[in-house]
Write a protein that holds these residues in place. Structure first.
Motif, short mmCIF file in Angstrom:
data_model
loop_
_atom_site.label_atom_id
_atom_site.label_comp_id
_atom_site.label_asym_id
_atom_site.label_seq_id
_atom_site.Cartn_x
_atom_site.Cartn_y
_atom_site.Cartn_z
N ASP A 1 23.70 63.21 45.41
CA ASP A 1 22.53 63.34 44.54
C ASP A 1 21.36 63.73 45.44
OD1 ASP A 1 20.66 63.20 42.50
OD2 ASP A 1 20.49 61.01 42.61
N VAL A 2 20.85 64.94 45.24
CA VAL A 2 19.76 65.46 46.06
C VAL A 2 18.52 65.58 45.18
CG1 VAL A 2 18.98 67.40 47.45
CG2 VAL A 2 21.40 66.76 47.47
N SER A 3 17.42 64.99 45.63
CA SER A 3 16.15 65.10 44.94
C SER A 3 15.14 65.75 45.88
CB SER A 3 15.64 63.73 44.50
OG SER A 3 14.33 63.86 43.98
N LEU A 4 14.85 67.01 45.64
CA LEU A 4 13.88 67.71 46.49
C LEU A 4 12.48 67.19 46.28
CD1 LEU A 4 15.25 71.35 46.19
CD2 LEU A 4 15.61 69.69 48.03
N THR A 5 12.14 66.78 45.06
CA THR A 5 10.79 66.27 44.81
C THR A 5 10.56 64.92 45.48
OG1 THR A 5 11.52 65.32 42.71
CG2 THR A 5 10.52 67.53 42.65
N ALA A 6 11.59 64.09 45.57
CA ALA A 6 11.45 62.79 46.23
C ALA A 6 11.86 62.84 47.70
CB ALA A 6 12.29 61.74 45.51
N SER A 7 12.40 63.99 48.15
CA SER A 7 12.85 64.17 49.53
C SER A 7 13.93 63.15 49.90
CB SER A 7 11.69 64.08 50.52
OG SER A 7 10.72 65.05 50.23
N THR A 8 14.88 62.94 48.98
CA THR A 8 15.95 61.97 49.22
C THR A 8 17.31 62.59 48.96
OG1 THR A 8 15.88 61.13 46.95
CG2 THR A 8 14.51 59.98 48.59
N VAL A 9 18.32 62.00 49.58
CA VAL A 9 19.71 62.37 49.36
C VAL A 9 20.51 61.07 49.27
CG1 VAL A 9 21.74 63.54 50.32
CG2 VAL A 9 19.46 64.53 50.67
N ARG A 10 21.39 60.96 48.28
CA ARG A 10 22.30 59.82 48.14
C ARG A 10 23.73 60.36 48.17
NH1 ARG A 10 20.56 55.37 49.33
NH2 ARG A 10 22.34 54.42 48.32
N LEU A 11 24.60 59.70 48.91
CA LEU A 11 25.99 60.09 49.03
C LEU A 11 26.89 58.94 48.62
CD1 LEU A 11 25.89 61.68 52.61
CD2 LEU A 11 25.67 62.87 50.43
N GLY A 12 28.06 59.26 48.11
CA GLY A 12 29.04 58.23 47.78
C GLY A 12 30.44 58.73 48.03
N GLY A 13 31.27 57.87 48.56
CA GLY A 13 32.66 58.21 48.76
C GLY A 13 32.92 59.28 49.80
N PHE A 14 32.25 59.21 50.92
CA PHE A 14 32.46 60.16 52.01
C PHE A 14 33.59 59.64 52.90
CE2 PHE A 14 31.58 61.47 56.42
CZ PHE A 14 31.59 62.85 56.28
N SER A 15 34.55 60.50 53.25
CA SER A 15 35.63 60.03 54.12
C SER A 15 36.09 61.13 55.06
CB SER A 15 36.81 59.49 53.32
OG SER A 15 37.40 60.52 52.56
N ILE A 16 36.59 60.70 56.20
CA ILE A 16 37.18 61.58 57.21
C ILE A 16 38.61 61.11 57.40
CG2 ILE A 16 37.09 62.36 59.62
CD1 ILE A 16 34.08 61.63 59.61
N ALA A 17 39.57 62.01 57.19
CA ALA A 17 40.99 61.66 57.31
C ALA A 17 41.35 61.38 58.76
CB ALA A 17 41.86 62.78 56.76
N ASN A 18 42.43 60.66 58.95
CA ASN A 18 42.98 60.44 60.28
C ASN A 18 43.65 61.73 60.76
OD1 ASN A 18 42.97 58.24 62.07
ND2 ASN A 18 44.06 56.97 60.60
N PRO A 19 43.63 62.00 62.07
CA PRO A 19 44.36 63.16 62.57
C PRO A 19 45.86 63.00 62.32
CG PRO A 19 42.85 62.32 64.24
CD PRO A 19 42.90 61.32 63.13
#
Length: 185
Positions: A12-30
């Protein structure tokens, strides 16, 4: 940049509030390590300094990451985090030099005053290493990175930021596990 699949469920990016919210970010195992993700983030958010939102020099007031699951695996042949960090380093080094004159400086810059990493759950699994073997769970309540700075292309900046965050969490986890983990890990 990490050399493995990376997933983001919500942003969720809000340019007017200058904020970014992220959810469920993952990096797999090699490949060759467990099926669980190497890194998983429940939620994160950042607040940018308003005047830098559309600038080539972005300033983050705060970056707050919480609910992190980190899977550290070590065997006689190496570790999953060494592979991830090596992939990040390769991505940073593989970037072609910018076509700008030498005195013009880097094309982009990122500065972060405070990065707070909260509620980190680390699973350490060691197999085939002399003197220690097994699995241990560690909880790191808070890791802070202050005054992070990186210049270059977006790939270089992303790689440097991910590397700095992973190194900070790794250092905190390894410090907490000193009674169980070997020093050479």
């Amino acid at each position: 940049a990490a050399g493995v699949p990376v997933k983001l469920e919500t942003a969720d990016v809000s340019l007017t509030a200058s904020t970014v919210r992220l959810g469920g970010f993952s990096i797999a195992n090699p490949q060759g390590w467990s099926e669980r993700p190497f890194f998983a983030l429940r939620e994160g958010g950042l607040k940018l300094r308003d005047s830098t939102v559309f600038s080539d020099a972005i300033e983050i007031e705060t970056l707050d990451l919480s609910g992190i699951e980190l899977s550290l695996e070590r065997s006689a042949s190496g570790s999953n985090w060494d592979q991830i960090l090596a992939n990040l380093q390769k991505a940073v080094q593989a970037q072609p030099a910018p076509e700008a004159p030498a005195d013009s400086g880097p094309t982009r810059a990122l500065r972060a005053k405070l990065i707070a990493i909260r509620d980190v759950h680390v699973t350490v699994e060691i197999n085939g290493v002399p003197w220690v073997s097994g699995k241990k769970e560690l909880i790191v309540p808070l890791v802070e990175v202050r005054d992070f700075k990186s210049d270059g292309s977006m790939t270089e900046i992303t790689g440097a930021l991910l590397s700095a965050l992973l190194r900070a969490v790794l250092d905190a986890a390894l410090t907490q596990g000193t009674d169980w983990l070997p020093k050479e890990i």
